[in-house]
Design an enzyme around this catalytic site. Structure first.
Site, short mmCIF file in Angstrom:
data_model
loop_
_atom_site.label_atom_id
_atom_site.label_comp_id
_atom_site.label_asym_id
_atom_site.label_seq_id
_atom_site.Cartn_x
_atom_site.Cartn_y
_atom_site.Cartn_z
N SER A 64 29.72 -60.00 66.23
CA SER A 64 28.87 -59.07 65.48
C SER A 64 29.67 -57.81 65.21
CB SER A 64 27.64 -58.74 66.30
OG SER A 64 28.05 -58.08 67.49
N LYS A 65 29.11 -56.98 64.36
CA LYS A 65 29.75 -55.70 64.05
C LYS A 65 29.96 -54.88 65.32
CE LYS A 65 29.18 -52.26 60.62
NZ LYS A 65 29.93 -52.13 59.52
N ARG A 66 28.92 -54.86 66.14
CA ARG A 66 28.97 -54.06 67.36
C ARG A 66 30.04 -54.59 68.33
NH1 ARG A 66 26.53 -54.63 72.06
NH2 ARG A 66 25.45 -56.46 71.29
N GLU A 70 33.54 -53.90 67.11
CA GLU A 70 33.91 -52.51 67.36
C GLU A 70 34.33 -52.30 68.80
OE1 GLU A 70 30.78 -49.91 65.91
OE2 GLU A 70 31.45 -50.43 63.88
#
Ligand code: GLU
Length: 503
Positions: free
Chosen positions: A270-272, A275
């Site tokens: 996921s994006k999270r 990151e």
């Protein structure tokens, strides 16, 4: 009853990449585009870019441009798109609205879709009621539709009246109660879904826009798409699509659902998560971050696919020759950033010094550092080329070739300890007294060795302070050729500055 999709490849392959412009192009989306492109070109077919912009609430300005730019950067050539045009256009769904209503009416007339007039509150009440009576996930389906306000339950005069009065409505698919929907996915084999678990999918929303499901099916058919290649997250939508194809009386395209891209720590990337793990997630991060497009393409091609041998390095043309959907794996593919950097290093080093120099001149750092010229870059290229994995690291690691250091690495300073000052003094004195003003790498080596001997220490003990004084860093390119590049005047100046600092 069961509906089947044939998996034989028709002569003229047409595939589409159908992103929604709801944000920047994610690398997962880019991989989907790449597989579509490789498959199309492998079979001499066409690659279509279709913009699925029917969800106005999630529309992001600039997203379409970002998608187009990202594909072009990777060398994915689009045959038909809003920009390139084509016979099956328009290629933005917002420009095809009329067609979807016409298609929805075809389904209503065939009694496989219906008008529903329920308000959001009424649907919520139905859900609450069913939840209270023990149904954990109530939905608008073949059972509940019977007690709702729709054209199946209301008298036809009332339906007519409501439509004429402009009452808000949606059009829903009349999903059969107990049927098996079956299709053959190239990657997953035979896939079977029971309609029992499906809700009566909204096809047309009250704002007159189609939902993804209707628009996607209508467009794939109208645009002559032969193969639908998309992410695994769409697999659960496929039975609704197969039902729609069947109700329209159309031959469904062949389906291939690609494996998920997984994070190294497990779970979907996921994006999270990305990151957290320092993985750039949007294609634009790679463009702006000065990665090599060939590296990203090669890496993504292998993220879920492999030609089945030990080879790893392939150009786009080779990938086109090798690619087959049959060799795409079902299992999720873990994103290995180190591997990506390995590819990046490879494709960077493959370039000629001249090419790299030209590219460096275009980087912002070339304008902010003083004395960056084509000649200077060419001269220090051999010192840095083998040490960097990304082109912009050239200026990170090589800034000292152009500017005096402004600080000294703490770890390195701790290592040289108290002797640093005395050592630098001795080095400075010896260089000042050196008869030559034009020392080459060999001459610098002798200078270091002679000073070490005079101080009664090993070579290492003079090299580290020298490196720190001239570059500020504890490691970097080969020291003596770096000194030769800088020249006696600069080296003396930097030794002097260090001497003042370290005293
Ligand atoms: N618009 C969908 C997306 O954003 C397309 C899914 C499909 O390829 O069918 O990914």
């Amino acid at each position: 009853m069961s509906f089947s999709v044939s998996s034989s490849a028709p002569s003229s392959v047409r595939v589409r990449f159908a992103p929604s412009p709801t944000g920047f192009l994610h690398i997962g989306g880019l991989r989907t585009a790449l597989y579509n492109y490789l498959f199309a070109k492998r079979h001499g077919g066409s690659f279509i870019l279709r913009i699925e912009d029917t969800d106005q609430a999630r529309f992001v300005e600039g997203a379409e441009e970002d998608i187009v730019r990202s594909l072009a950067w990777c060398g994915i050539e689009v045959d038909e798109s809003p920009l390139h045009g084509g016979e099956a256009g328009p290629y933005r769904q917002s420009e095809r609205k009329k067609r979807y209503m016409e298609a929805a009416m075809q389904l209503i007339n065939a009694d496989v879709a219906y008008y529903a007039f329920d308000t959001a509150e009424e649907i919520e009440t139905m859900r609450e009621r069913l939840k209270a009576s023990g149904n954990p996930s109530p939905s608008y389906d073949s059972i509940t539709r019977q007690s709702m306000k729709n054209s199946l339950t209301l008298p036809s005069e009332e339906v007519q009246k409501r439509l004429e009065a402009g009452d808000p409505y949606v059009i829903r698919l009349k999903v059969p109660r107990r049927e098996s929907v079956q299709f053959t996915d190239i990657i997953r084999g035979v896939v079977t879904f029971e309609t029992k678990g499906l809700d009566d999918q909204v096809l047309m929303k009250s704002d007159g826009m189609p939902t993804y499901h209707l628009a996607n099916v209508v467009d794939d058919h109208d645009m002559g798409v032969t193969h639908v290649i998309r992410g695994e997250e769409w697999l659960s939508s496929a039975p609704k699509h197969i039902l729609l194809y069947n109700y329209f009386g159309w031959e469904p395209p062949t389906m291939a659902h690609l494996p998920l891209i997984m994070s190294p720590s497990g779970g979907k990337l996921s994006k999270r998560k990305a990151e957290q793990e320092g993985i750039p997630v949007n294609t634009r991060d790679y463009i702006d971050g000065n990665y090599e497009p060939e590296a990203l393409v090669n890496f993504l091609a292998y993220l879920g696919w492999s030609p089945g041998d030990d080879s790893e390095i392939h150009s786009m043309d080779e990938l086109i020759d090798l690619f087959s959907l049959e060799k795409v794996s079902k299992a999720g593919a873990v994103f290995n950033y180190k591997k990506l950097m390995w590819y990046n290093e490879h494709y960077l080093r493959e370039q000629s010094d001249d090419t790299i120099v030209q590219r460096l001149l275009d980087l912002p750092a070339a304008k902010t550092l003083s004395g960056v010229t084509q000649e200077a870059l060419t001269a220090c290229m051999p010192l840095l080329k083998e040490r960097i994995t990304r082109i912009d690291e050239f200026f990170e690691m090589g800034a000292f070739f152009f500017e005096d250091p402004t600080s000294y690495d703490e770890k390195g300073m701790a290592k040289v300890g108290d002797s640093a000052s005395a050592m630098i003094h001795a080095l400075h004195q010896a260089l000042e007294q050196h008869p030559s003003d034009e020392l080459d790498a060999e001459a610098y080596k002798s200078w270091l060795q002679d000073t070490a001997d005079a101080q009664g220490v090993g070579l290492g003990k003079v090299m580290l302070p020298t490196r720190l004084a001239i570059s500020g860093a504890g490691f970097g390119p080969d020291l003596t050729p770096s000194l030769a590049f800088l020249g006696k005047k600069t080296v003396l100046r930097r030794l002097q500055t260090a001497m003042n600092h370290w005293a």
